[in-house]
Design a protein around this motif. Structure first.
Motif, PDB file in Angstrom:
ATOM      1  N   MET A 165      38.579  33.970  38.766  1.00  0.00           N
ATOM      2  CA  MET A 165      38.480  35.337  37.824  1.00  0.00           C
ATOM      3  C   MET A 165      36.934  35.450  37.599  1.00  0.00           C
ATOM      4  O   MET A 165      36.598  36.662  37.287  1.00  0.00           O
ATOM      5  CB  MET A 165      39.216  35.231  36.341  1.00  0.00           C
ATOM      6  CG  MET A 165      40.747  35.166  36.472  1.00  0.00           C
ATOM      7  SD  MET A 165      41.651  35.065  35.070  1.00  0.00           S
ATOM      8  CE  MET A 165      43.370  34.746  35.506  1.00  0.00           C
ATOM      9  N   LEU A 166      36.156  34.553  37.540  1.00  0.00           N
ATOM     10  CA  LEU A 166      35.066  34.524  37.020  1.00  0.00           C
ATOM     11  C   LEU A 166      34.114  35.348  38.062  1.00  0.00           C
ATOM     12  O   LEU A 166      32.674  35.820  37.469  1.00  0.00           O
ATOM     13  CB  LEU A 166      34.383  33.268  37.039  1.00  0.00           C
ATOM     14  CG  LEU A 166      35.017  32.098  35.892  1.00  0.00           C
ATOM     15  CD1 LEU A 166      34.611  30.778  36.069  1.00  0.00           C
ATOM     16  CD2 LEU A 166      34.644  32.848  34.436  1.00  0.00           C
ATOM     17  N   CYS A 167      34.403  35.454  39.332  1.00  0.00           N
ATOM     18  CA  CYS A 167      33.902  36.553  40.271  1.00  0.00           C
ATOM     19  C   CYS A 167      34.846  37.557  40.830  1.00  0.00           C
ATOM     20  O   CYS A 167      34.644  38.752  40.353  1.00  0.00           O
ATOM     21  CB  CYS A 167      33.174  36.074  41.409  1.00  0.00           C
ATOM     22  SG  CYS A 167      32.298  37.184  42.398  1.00  0.00           S
ATOM     23  N   GLY A 168      35.757  37.190  41.416  1.00  0.00           N
ATOM     24  CA  GLY A 168      36.837  38.088  41.980  1.00  0.00           C
ATOM     25  C   GLY A 168      37.323  38.933  40.669  1.00  0.00           C
ATOM     26  O   GLY A 168      37.642  39.997  40.835  1.00  0.00           O
ATOM     27  N   GLY A 169      38.219  38.263  39.816  1.00  0.00           N
ATOM     28  CA  GLY A 169      38.673  39.081  38.617  1.00  0.00           C
ATOM     29  C   GLY A 169      37.542  39.853  38.065  1.00  0.00           C
ATOM     30  O   GLY A 169      37.940  41.124  37.761  1.00  0.00           O
ATOM     31  N   VAL A 170      36.636  39.499  37.559  1.00  0.00           N
ATOM     32  CA  VAL A 170      35.546  40.418  36.849  1.00  0.00           C
ATOM     33  C   VAL A 170      34.907  41.652  37.611  1.00  0.00           C
ATOM     34  O   VAL A 170      34.680  42.580  37.236  1.00  0.00           O
ATOM     35  CB  VAL A 170      34.715  39.787  36.030  1.00  0.00           C
ATOM     36  CG1 VAL A 170      33.398  39.269  37.023  1.00  0.00           C
ATOM     37  CG2 VAL A 170      34.067  40.445  34.829  1.00  0.00           C
ATOM     38  N   THR A 171      35.005  41.484  38.957  1.00  0.00           N
ATOM     39  CA  THR A 171      34.470  42.379  40.155  1.00  0.00           C
ATOM     40  C   THR A 171      35.310  43.480  39.718  1.00  0.00           C
ATOM     41  O   THR A 171      34.741  44.735  39.999  1.00  0.00           O
ATOM     42  CB  THR A 171      34.367  41.934  41.279  1.00  0.00           C
ATOM     43  OG1 THR A 171      33.356  40.792  41.332  1.00  0.00           O
ATOM     44  CG2 THR A 171      33.827  42.863  42.224  1.00  0.00           C
ATOM     45  N   VAL A 172      36.635  43.473  39.462  1.00  0.00           N
ATOM     46  CA  VAL A 172      37.436  44.647  39.550  1.00  0.00           C
ATOM     47  C   VAL A 172      37.849  45.059  38.178  1.00  0.00           C
ATOM     48  O   VAL A 172      38.075  46.108  37.787  1.00  0.00           O
ATOM     49  CB  VAL A 172      38.890  44.410  40.404  1.00  0.00           C
ATOM     50  CG1 VAL A 172      38.532  44.315  41.970  1.00  0.00           C
ATOM     51  CG2 VAL A 172      39.474  43.130  39.946  1.00  0.00           C
ATOM     52  N   TYR A 173      37.750  43.959  36.974  1.00  0.00           N
ATOM     53  CA  TYR A 173      38.085  44.229  35.803  1.00  0.00           C
ATOM     54  C   TYR A 173      36.888  45.096  35.220  1.00  0.00           C
ATOM     55  O   TYR A 173      37.327  46.138  34.426  1.00  0.00           O
ATOM     56  CB  TYR A 173      38.012  43.028  34.974  1.00  0.00           C
ATOM     57  CG  TYR A 173      38.098  43.452  33.507  1.00  0.00           C
ATOM     58  CD1 TYR A 173      39.369  43.470  33.109  1.00  0.00           C
ATOM     59  CD2 TYR A 173      37.080  43.194  32.606  1.00  0.00           C
ATOM     60  CE1 TYR A 173      39.431  43.825  31.649  1.00  0.00           C
ATOM     61  CE2 TYR A 173      37.231  43.487  31.191  1.00  0.00           C
ATOM     62  CZ  TYR A 173      38.506  43.694  30.754  1.00  0.00           C
ATOM     63  OH  TYR A 173      38.544  43.840  29.420  1.00  0.00           O
TER      64      TYR A 173
END
Length: 360
Positions: A165-173
């Motif tokens: 989530m720390l990159c992949g998640g927040v990149t879309v969030y």
């Protein structure tokens, strides 16, 4: 205070490293300051950015390079000026950014847009801090990062789930939240991989009226619907999909990092004043498109880069509150080379997370 642990990790020594040829070696982290946190790494997600950097795809890499910017572990050394009340023993994480200037006269840093800082913008790996030292990532035993970019992980989140989530998640969030994803909005996610599957999960968690997964073939249709999407579009197999679904979406977030995008067709899907946000970063240029596709409906074409610290904290709490469960496959850290090759071959469903078993 001295430490009795070594910073060791999988180092890419040249562009062939992406072929499973990283080597386990010791490396020297940035000099410790009282703003820093040392983390004993238990988990590190594998991001497509790791692949691009290992092979010098976007630009020449500073070899040797230890990739990995989805890091979770335990704080083992904490400077006396550390932020967020981080203490030794806390479970913490680091995303794709390790430093910005944080100066009071920096428009980006003072506006909560640290990821766009133009003065100092050090990535978690393959970057340079203000003192010139290199940054090294999370395919390793330990990580050292300034505390402004270190985050406490909510108790409700499993470490293997939180790391990606720390990159992949927040990149879309981040683009979802900034562009109004929520009740009353209809959202499309282009590309259903590591980023795209997070896009579907977060769009649903934010309460969007409709979430549509968009991919090339029907191979992922069942998975996308299981993730919570309301609809699925196969651009290769659904006949006249662009016309059939014209003007049905308020927002499209495109996670695809291939330059072969049918942009003109995607523009048909947008409603009046709709927005198309690109987050996937191809190594080549995007295809040409006709400006009238935007002008004719008042649409916006934009981009988004990872997420700011406050967005990462907000996203982690949302994930904990909504019990978001990404599709993660855990792989032993000792098998990082094999996992990278599998990632290149598109075998991840939908995110790999490396695990340091001895650290757990």
């Amino acid at each position: 205070m001295s430490n009795d642990y070594k910073f060791e990790g999988w180092l890419g020594l040249d562009k062939d490293a992406v072929e499973g040829k990283m080597q386990w070696k010791e490396f020297e982290p940035k000099p410790f300051t009282e703003d820093d946190v040392d983390i004993k790494i238990t988990h590190c997600g594998i991001c497509s950015s790791d692949i691009h950097v290992l092979r010098s795809g976007w630009f020449p890499t500073q070899y040797p390079c230890c990739v990995g910017h989805e890091i979770v572990g335990r704080a083992v050394r904490v400077g006396n000026k550390a932020e967020r009340g981080i203490k030794v023993g806390d479970r913490v994480g680091v995303g794709a950014q390790a430093a910005s200037c944080l100066k009071p006269d920096c428009e980006e840093c003072t506006s909560g847009l640290e990821q766009y800082c133009t003065n100092v913008n050090c990535s978690t790996y393959n970057g340079n801090f203000a003192d010139g030292s290199k940054s090294y990532g999370g395919y390793a035993t330990y990580n050292r990062t300034p505390s402004h970019f270190v985050f406490k992980i909510p108790d409700a989140l499993d470490s293997a789930d939180a790391a990606p989530m720390l990159c992949g998640g927040v990149t879309v969030y981040s683009p979802l939240k900034k562009n109004g994803a929520g009740p009353g909005k209809r959202v499309g996610i282009v590309g259903v991989g590591g980023l795209g599957h997070f896009g579907i999960l977060f769009a649903k968690a934010l309460g969007c009226d409709k979430v549509v997964g968009i991919s090339r073939s029907n191979q992922k249709r069942d998975d996308v619907l299981k993730l919570g999407a309301d609809e699925y579009i196969s651009i290769d197999e659904d006949k006249d999909w662009a016309t059939k679904h014209a003007r049905t979406l308020d927002l499209i977030v495109c996670t695809v990092s291939s330059p072969k995008l049918p942009l003109m067709d995607y523009m048909q899907l947008l409603r009046t004043n709709g927005k198309f946000v690109q987050v996937g970063a191809p190594e080549d240029i995007l295809p040409d498109f006709n400006a009238l596709a935007f002008i004719g409906k008042g649409a916006t074409f934009g981009g988004s880069l990872i997420g700011a610290p406050h967005e990462i904290e907000e996203m982690l709490q949302l994930a904990a509150d909504k019990k978001i469960k990404p599709w993660i496959e855990q792989r032993p850290m000792k098998e990082a080379n094999e996992a990278v090759v599998d990632m290149v071959d598109g075998k991840a469903r939908y995110r790999y997370c490396l695990v340091n078993e001895e650290s757990k």
